[in-house]
Design a protein around this motif. Structure first.
Motif, PDB file in Angstrom:
ATOM      1  N   ARG A  22      -0.847  -8.574   8.114  1.00 14.63           N
ATOM      2  CA  ARG A  22      -1.514  -7.430   7.521  1.00 14.63           C
ATOM      3  C   ARG A  22      -1.212  -6.154   8.304  1.00 14.63           C
ATOM      4  N   THR A  23      -1.259  -6.259   9.629  1.00 20.87           N
ATOM      5  CA  THR A  23      -0.981  -5.101  10.486  1.00 20.87           C
ATOM      6  C   THR A  23       0.466  -4.652  10.339  1.00 20.87           C
ATOM      7  N   TRP A  24       1.389  -5.617  10.305  1.00 21.67           N
ATOM      8  CA  TRP A  24       2.805  -5.271  10.171  1.00 21.67           C
ATOM      9  C   TRP A  24       3.058  -4.562   8.840  1.00 21.67           C
ATOM     10  N   TYR A  25       2.463  -5.077   7.779  1.00 22.49           N
ATOM     11  CA  TYR A  25       2.664  -4.493   6.451  1.00 22.49           C
ATOM     12  C   TYR A  25       2.165  -3.051   6.432  1.00 22.49           C
ATOM     13  N   ARG A  26       0.991  -2.858   7.062  1.00 23.31           N
ATOM     14  CA  ARG A  26       0.438  -1.498   7.076  1.00 23.31           C
ATOM     15  C   ARG A  26       1.322  -0.561   7.902  1.00 23.31           C
ATOM     16  N   SER A  27       1.785  -1.020   9.061  1.00 29.01           N
ATOM     17  CA  SER A  27       2.593  -0.181   9.942  1.00 29.01           C
ATOM     18  C   SER A  27       3.946   0.155   9.342  1.00 29.01           C
ATOM     19  N   VAL A  28       4.565  -0.848   8.709  1.00 33.32           N
ATOM     20  CA  VAL A  28       5.939  -0.666   8.229  1.00 33.32           C
ATOM     21  C   VAL A  28       5.983   0.015   6.869  1.00 33.32           C
ATOM     22  N   PHE A  29       5.051  -0.344   5.980  1.00 37.10           N
ATOM     23  CA  PHE A  29       5.138   0.146   4.605  1.00 37.10           C
ATOM     24  C   PHE A  29       4.071   1.201   4.261  1.00 37.10           C
ATOM     25  N   ILE A  30       2.812   0.886   4.490  1.00 36.54           N
ATOM     26  CA  ILE A  30       1.737   1.783   4.063  1.00 36.54           C
ATOM     27  C   ILE A  30       1.802   3.111   4.802  1.00 36.54           C
ATOM     28  N   GLU A  31       1.903   3.055   6.136  1.00 34.48           N
ATOM     29  CA  GLU A  31       1.901   4.289   6.913  1.00 34.48           C
ATOM     30  C   GLU A  31       3.134   5.137   6.626  1.00 34.48           C
ATOM     31  N   LYS A  32       4.279   4.489   6.444  1.00 31.67           N
ATOM     32  CA  LYS A  32       5.482   5.245   6.081  1.00 31.67           C
ATOM     33  C   LYS A  32       5.314   5.933   4.736  1.00 31.67           C
ATOM     34  N   LYS A  33       4.688   5.217   3.814  1.00 29.14           N
ATOM     35  CA  LYS A  33       4.449   5.786   2.482  1.00 29.14           C
ATOM     36  C   LYS A  33       3.503   6.974   2.586  1.00 29.14           C
ATOM     37  N   GLU A  34       2.443   6.855   3.412  1.00 26.71           N
ATOM     38  CA  GLU A  34       1.495   7.944   3.588  1.00 26.71           C
ATOM     39  C   GLU A  34       2.168   9.165   4.197  1.00 26.71           C
ATOM     40  N   ILE A  35       3.055   8.943   5.175  1.00 22.29           N
ATOM     41  CA  ILE A  35       3.786  10.055   5.799  1.00 22.29           C
ATOM     42  C   ILE A  35       4.690  10.739   4.777  1.00 22.29           C
ATOM     43  N   LEU A  36       5.365   9.916   3.961  1.00 24.27           N
ATOM     44  CA  LEU A  36       6.262  10.468   2.940  1.00 24.27           C
ATOM     45  C   LEU A  36       5.496  11.310   1.928  1.00 24.27           C
ATOM     46  N   VAL A  37       4.315  10.817   1.519  1.00 21.04           N
ATOM     47  CA  VAL A  37       3.484  11.555   0.555  1.00 21.04           C
ATOM     48  C   VAL A  37       3.055  12.891   1.151  1.00 21.04           C
ATOM     49  N   LYS A  38       2.650  12.889   2.432  1.00 23.13           N
ATOM     50  CA  LYS A  38       2.235  14.120   3.094  1.00 23.13           C
ATOM     51  C   LYS A  38       3.388  15.122   3.158  1.00 23.13           C
ATOM     52  N   GLU A  39       4.597  14.607   3.440  1.00 25.79           N
ATOM     53  CA  GLU A  39       5.762  15.492   3.512  1.00 25.79           C
ATOM     54  C   GLU A  39       6.057  16.111   2.153  1.00 25.79           C
ATOM     55  N   VAL A  40       5.941  15.296   1.084  1.00 25.71           N
ATOM     56  CA  VAL A  40       6.177  15.805  -0.267  1.00 25.71           C
ATOM     57  C   VAL A  40       5.133  16.861  -0.627  1.00 25.71           C
ATOM     58  N   MET A  41       3.853  16.585  -0.284  1.00 26.36           N
ATOM     59  CA  MET A  41       2.768  17.518  -0.589  1.00 26.36           C
ATOM     60  C   MET A  41       2.954  18.845   0.153  1.00 26.36           C
ATOM     61  N   SER A  42       3.430  18.746   1.401  1.00 21.38           N
ATOM     62  CA  SER A  42       3.616  19.971   2.179  1.00 21.38           C
ATOM     63  C   SER A  42       4.745  20.821   1.639  1.00 21.38           C
ATOM     64  N   ASP A  43       5.740  20.163   1.020  1.00 19.10           N
ATOM     65  CA  ASP A  43       6.849  20.910   0.411  1.00 19.10           C
ATOM     66  C   ASP A  43       6.384  21.626  -0.856  1.00 19.10           C
TER      67      ASP A  43
END
Length: 607
Positions: free
Chosen positions: A586-607
């Motif tokens: 569960r931790t690996w999935y969150r670190s590798v996929f969920i958090e990366k997705k959240e960072i990507l969404v934030k970057e898109v929103m900031s653009d």
């Protein structure tokens, strides 16, 4: 077909050297990225007792002595039942791919987490649930591991006045070394070392005179008395300041261990001993008199420490990270100490396999069982006469290893008439291995109990709190003492092997999480691959142990209670391991996929 031992030993050294230079160097520089500009807990949390900046080589001696217990000696000797090849391959491949990697990663992780234990690292890196489960599993495993290590040395020293005298002398010698190096002549490491080694050699030499004098009865002790004295020693070593007894004794032991192994390796190169045990025996299919199981998966839990050991993760997150002076020292201590231990396991296997199979089994199984095997001893009577002790039915592996080592030593030119000295020297060598693990293991368990108790009463977790140190040490010594008093090598060792390797799987799981959480998920395979293999083999072995070894014990008079205890503890540890793995996913999935997705969404929103 007979095999010459020399190419096996030299080949193993070459493989280990190549892996240390390239593969382990890659892990230290690219995965962990060691940084000497970061202060270690020995400096930031210095308390003069447990957090103490220590010379690199003194700490190497302590760490090496602490991790090299009975496993790399006894495990390969017992696994020789399957033949030369299985043990050799697992020791060599396991140590470079799995064992050394686990030791380094956990050592590094603990240093970066303030010298915290494996359970605390699991809590911080995975989840509070994994931290609690890891604490429970580790305490169970420590109790079983210390019992498994203790019973081997007890079987070797019982009724042996020479061995008991020599091992007893190492305690006052270590106390003197600690006071000499840290109080009387502070910083004079070489002087203290020289004096300690000289006294240790004299203890071996004069041990023979003691054994043949009127003082012999005072050192000829029963198993119960030796057990009691070892329990007292473990208790005292755990409570005293680390610089006073534990560290100097382990440092002294490391010199004796490495020196003996170096001489054994040279002896094998000179003598070219012929391995009389076949490459594979009929016992690979099961039914063996020592290990009651098939080659797969039992060879992987029998050779516990020489290839990989969960106990090492406790040392690497226990005493050593509290004493390391700078991060670059972690590479030498974490990797090299384990590689040497793997090499020790290979030499132990060679020494055991140099005995005639009939003599090997006559030593390692009870006489009544040996008679059923249909073997006739070849050279055992002569060996018993030469060493001055009855060797028949001295189960546990320690005695057969000492005989095998003594045979190789006395085959060196000029050594032929020193069989009794070499045998008792080898017994002392083995006992030093085991006792240094017992004292460190007891101290590590004490730290864990204090950490756990601190959640309910904060002052209890302070490692320099004497009342909590005494209470927690008493609890752990009573726990492993119970198993030593009530068990035997055939009942404790399978449970120890299973528990120890499951802890290794848990440690690799925690290490994988640390690597991923550091943002280096692309390197997670260095711990993930060995973790998958260790978990698969050990969970299989645990299930087979319960169904084939422990549950049948419940039907035997006098063994029923222990059969139930062994079954419950093994099952509990297996369940703990599975929970931690699932929680880690569960931790690996969150670190590798969920958090990366959240960072990507934030970057898109900031653009």
């Amino acid at each position: 077909m007979t095999v010459n031992a020399m190419p096996l030993a030299v080949g193993a050294l070459c493989v280990m050297a190549i892996f240390y230079r390239y593969y382990h160097g890659f892990i230290a520089s690219k995965v962990a990225v060691l940084d000497d500009s970061r202060k270690t807990p020995a400096h930031t949390m210095y308390d003069g007792q447990n957090y103490y900046p220590t010379n690199k080589w003194v700490l190497f001696g302590h760490h090496f002595a602490a991790i090299t217990g009975a496993g790399p000696l006894i495990g390969p000797v017992l696994a020789a039942q399957f033949g030369v090849l299985p043990g050799y391959l697992w020791l060599l491949i396991g140590v470079v791919i799995a064992g050394a990697v686990q030791d380094f990663i956990i050592f590094f992780s603990s240093v970066r987490h303030g010298g915290k234990s494996l359970a605390e690292i699991a809590r911080m890196e995975i989840s509070p649930l994994s931290g609690i489960i890891a604490s429970i599993a580790i305490l169970f495993i420590l109790v079983v591991a210390l019992a498994g290590l203790g019973i081997a040395v007890i079987n070797a020293l019982s009724e042996s006045s020479w061995g008991t005298f020599t091992i007893g002398c190492t305690i006052p010698i270590a106390l003197f070394m600690g006071l000499y190096m840290y109080k009387f002549r502070k910083g004079r490491i070489a002087e203290g070392t020289t004096i300690g080694v000289i006294f240790l050699i004299l203890a071996v030499i004069f041990g023979k005179d003691i054994a043949h004098s009127s003082f012999a009865p005072y050192f000829t002790l029963s198993k119960s008395r030796i057990t009691l004295f070892i329990l007292i020693y473990g208790f005292v070593a755990s409570v005293l300041p680390v610089w006073m007894l534990l560290c100097p004794r382990d440092y002294l032991s490391a010199f004796m261990k490495i020196g003996t192994i170096a001489f054994l390796a040279i002896g094998i190169i000179i003598v070219h001993p012929e391995l009389k045990m076949p490459l594979l025996t009929s016992y690979i299919h099961g039914g063996g008199p020592i290990i009651h199981g098939k080659l797969f998966p039992f060879v992987f839990i029998t050779i516990a420490c020489g290839a990989i050991s969960g106990f090492h993760a406790l040392v690497a997150s226990g005493t050593s990270p509290k004493m390391v002076s700078k991060e670059s020292d972690i590479k030498t201590i974490g990797f090299a100490a384990m590689l040497i231990e793997g090499f020790i396991g290979i030499l132990a296997l060679i020494a055991a396999c140099s005995l005639f199979p009939a003599d090997y089994f006559a030593i390692n199984v009870p006489p009544e069982l040996f008679r059923k095997l249909g073997f006739s001893v070849v050279n055992l009577q002569g060996l018993s006469t030469e060493v001055g002790e009855n060797l028949v039915g001295r189960t546990g592996g320690a005695v057969s290893l000492a005989v095998g080592m003594a045979q190789i030593f006395t085959s060196v030119p000029g050594m032929r008439h020193l069989m009794d000295y070499w045998y008792h020297f080898a017994i002392m060598f083995e006992a030093l291995f085991i006792l240094t693990t017992i004292d460190t293991g007891t101290r590590v368990a004490r730290f864990m109990i204090q950490e756990f108790g601190g959640k309910f009463y904060k002052p209890f977790e302070r490692v320099n709190n004497l009342p909590s140190a005494i209470i927690s040490t008493a609890l752990i010594t009573c726990g492993w003492g119970y198993f030593v008093f009530t068990g035997s090598i055939s009942t404790i060792w399978p449970m120890f092997g299973t528990a120890n390797q499951l802890l290794a799987g848990i440690a690799l799981c925690v290490g994988t999480t640390v690597i991923i959480n550091m943002g280096r998920a692309k390197y997670a395979w260095v711990t993930l691959v060995p973790m998958a293999f260790v978990m698969a083999t050990t969970l299989s072995a645990g299930w087979m142990n319960i169904t084939q070894n422990f549950i049948p014990m419940t039907q035997k008079q006098g063994l029923a209670f222990q059969g139930y205890i062994n079954s419950i503890l093994t099952a509990a540890i297996m369940i703990c391991a599975v929970i931690i793995i699932l929680d880690s996913f569960r931790t690996w999935y969150r670190s590798v996929f969920i958090e990366k997705k959240e960072i990507l969404v934030k970057e898109v929103m900031s653009d």
